[in-house]
Design an enzyme around this catalytic site. Structure first.
Site, PDB file in Angstrom:
ATOM      1  CE  LYS A  45       0.121 -79.939  -0.066  1.00 23.00           C
ATOM      2  NZ  LYS A  45      -1.360 -79.981  -0.260  1.00 23.00           N
ATOM      3  CB  ALA A  46       4.620 -84.290  -5.352  1.00 31.33           C
ATOM      4  CD1 TRP A  50      -4.275 -81.571 -11.677  1.00 31.19           C
ATOM      5  CD2 TRP A  50      -2.177 -80.837 -11.401  1.00 31.19           C
ATOM      6  NE1 TRP A  50      -4.006 -80.681 -12.690  1.00 31.19           N
ATOM      7  CE2 TRP A  50      -2.733 -80.223 -12.546  1.00 31.19           C
ATOM      8  CE3 TRP A  50      -0.868 -80.533 -11.035  1.00 31.19           C
ATOM      9  CZ2 TRP A  50      -2.013 -79.314 -13.326  1.00 31.19           C
ATOM     10  CZ3 TRP A  50      -0.155 -79.630 -11.805  1.00 31.19           C
ATOM     11  CH2 TRP A  50      -0.723 -79.024 -12.937  1.00 31.19           C
ATOM     12  CG  HIS A 105       1.882 -89.573   0.256  1.00 29.72           C
ATOM     13  ND1 HIS A 105       1.904 -89.034  -1.002  1.00 29.72           N
ATOM     14  CD2 HIS A 105       0.914 -88.913   0.951  1.00 29.72           C
ATOM     15  CE1 HIS A 105       0.975 -88.083  -1.076  1.00 29.72           C
ATOM     16  NE2 HIS A 105       0.364 -88.005   0.078  1.00 29.72           N
ATOM     17  NE  ARG A 127       4.952 -78.190  -6.032  1.00 31.51           N
ATOM     18  CZ  ARG A 127       3.986 -77.621  -5.335  1.00 31.51           C
ATOM     19  NH1 ARG A 127       3.384 -78.302  -4.362  1.00 31.51           N
ATOM     20  NH2 ARG A 127       3.625 -76.373  -5.588  1.00 31.51           N
ATOM     21  CB  SER A 135       3.654 -77.460  -1.031  1.00 34.03           C
ATOM     22  OG  SER A 135       2.303 -77.819  -1.167  1.00 34.03           O
ATOM     23  CE1 TYR A 191       1.777 -79.621  -8.401  1.00 33.71           C
ATOM     24  CE2 TYR A 191       3.184 -77.780  -9.016  1.00 33.71           C
ATOM     25  CZ  TYR A 191       2.016 -78.262  -8.460  1.00 33.71           C
ATOM     26  OH  TYR A 191       1.078 -77.383  -7.968  1.00 33.71           O
ATOM     27  CB  VAL A 225      -7.606 -81.150 -13.845  1.00 33.52           C
ATOM     28  CG1 VAL A 225      -8.527 -82.347 -13.807  1.00 33.52           C
ATOM     29  CG2 VAL A 225      -6.864 -81.071 -15.184  1.00 33.52           C
ATOM     30  CE  LYS A 254       0.984 -67.747  -2.564  1.00 36.26           C
ATOM     31  NZ  LYS A 254       2.223 -66.929  -2.493  1.00 36.26           N
ATOM     32  N   GLY A 255      -0.403 -73.715  -5.978  1.00 37.53           N
ATOM     33  CA  GLY A 255      -0.179 -74.558  -7.149  1.00 37.53           C
ATOM     34  C   GLY A 255       0.812 -73.987  -8.139  1.00 37.53           C
TER      35      GLY A 255
END
Length: 291
Positions: A45-46, A50, A105, A127, A135, A191, A225, A254-255
């Site tokens: 989740k970092a 993306w 990961h 992040r 997240s 991030y 993106v 949400k980002g």
């Protein structure tokens, strides 16, 4: 279709893991990287998806239109082994495009040695800890292949204790940061920098990878993106995977930078900050956490 059961955490070489990431371990460790492979490494989740999507667009959008498939098929997850899907290693071995874009990961000490032997290029994305925790919590709520998250308070304590799939956030980000000091092929991105100025970080990526897209191409990639565009894009948002329950939470939620303020109580934030100072006191890596 019968969904897989929620896994249990266990200690694996000093790192909390589940059988969905250790069940194919010998094949993962024996994976043969190629010199032109590009590894996208992150703590969960970092910004993995993306950066994966950015690289796929930079390399293949014009030369390989047949890659109009979900991002998790185009950028295989090296260590993944879940029911109903082929193992990540197997998918990678069948990829015909070059360079192969590979997602992992794994903490730095568990990465297959062939990546170092072949001197592969590695893009690591980090992040800040508080947003990562939030997240990850929502991700665990909606993803059947993750352990039951429990309530937010207990989850946050587990995050601080490093009892998460892929281990401690602190160990992960600092382990890769230390490796970067001695290994020239690691690009370490944040991030928060990507959110602040995607175009600037896109330039850094292109420079690192030796790519020279035109200004128009870069601008088109930057537009595609943007978070809201990716969230609506079924090729990027994981909505085609039945193990993800979008009724609970979207994969791309949400980002935002600083969303942790909507989850942490004042007491939780103070306790977390105290713990953070102790765990990060011996590293030079600096994060920007919105306060």
């Amino acid at each position: 279709m019968e969904l897989p059961p929620r896994p249990k955490l266990f200690d694996f070489h000093g790192v909390s893991m589940t059988n969905y990431f250790t069940g194919n371990w010998d094949n993962v460790q024996n994976f043969q990287a190629r010199p032109d492979d590009i590894l996208i490494a992150t703590y969960p989740k970092a910004g993995t998806t993306w950066v994966s999507y950015i690289l796929d667009l930079l390399y293949y959008v014009q030369t390989a239109p047949e890659r109009q498939r979900p991002i998790f098929e185009k950028v295989p997850f090296l260590e993944l082994l879940i029911p109903l899907y082929p193992p990540g290693v197997e998918v990678l071995d069948k990829l015909t495009t070059s360079p192969r874009l590979i997602k992992s990961h794994l903490p730095v000490q568990l990465l297959p040695k062939s990546f170092w032997e072949q001197n592969c290029r590695i893009v690591y994305v980090a992040r800040n800890a508080k947003d990562s925790a939030v997240s990850y919590f929502h991700f665990d709520r909606m993803n059947r292949t993750q352990p039951e998250p429990g309530d937010w308070n207990n989850f946050l304590q587990r995050f601080m204790d490093g009892k998460m799939v892929f281990g401690s956030w602190y160990d992960h980000v600092t382990g890769w940061w230390e490796k970067k000091q001695t290994h020239s092929k690691i690009l370490y991105l944040f991030y928060e920098d990507m959110v602040e100025d995607t175009g600037r970080e896109l330039d850094r990526l292109c420079s690192y990878l030796g790519l020279s897209p035109s200004a128009e191409e870069k601008e088109r990639v930057r537009g595609v993106v943007q978070f809201d565009n990716m969230k609506k894009n079924s090729m990027a948002n994981y909505s085609t995977l039945p193990i993800m329950d979008f009724k609970i939470s979207p994969f791309m939620r949400k980002g935002k930078v600083g969303d942790w303020k909507n989850h942490f109580t004042v007491a939780q934030s103070e306790q977390f900050d105290e713990d953070y100072k102790k765990k990060m006191k011996n590293t030079t890596v600096q994060f920007r956490t919105v306060v």
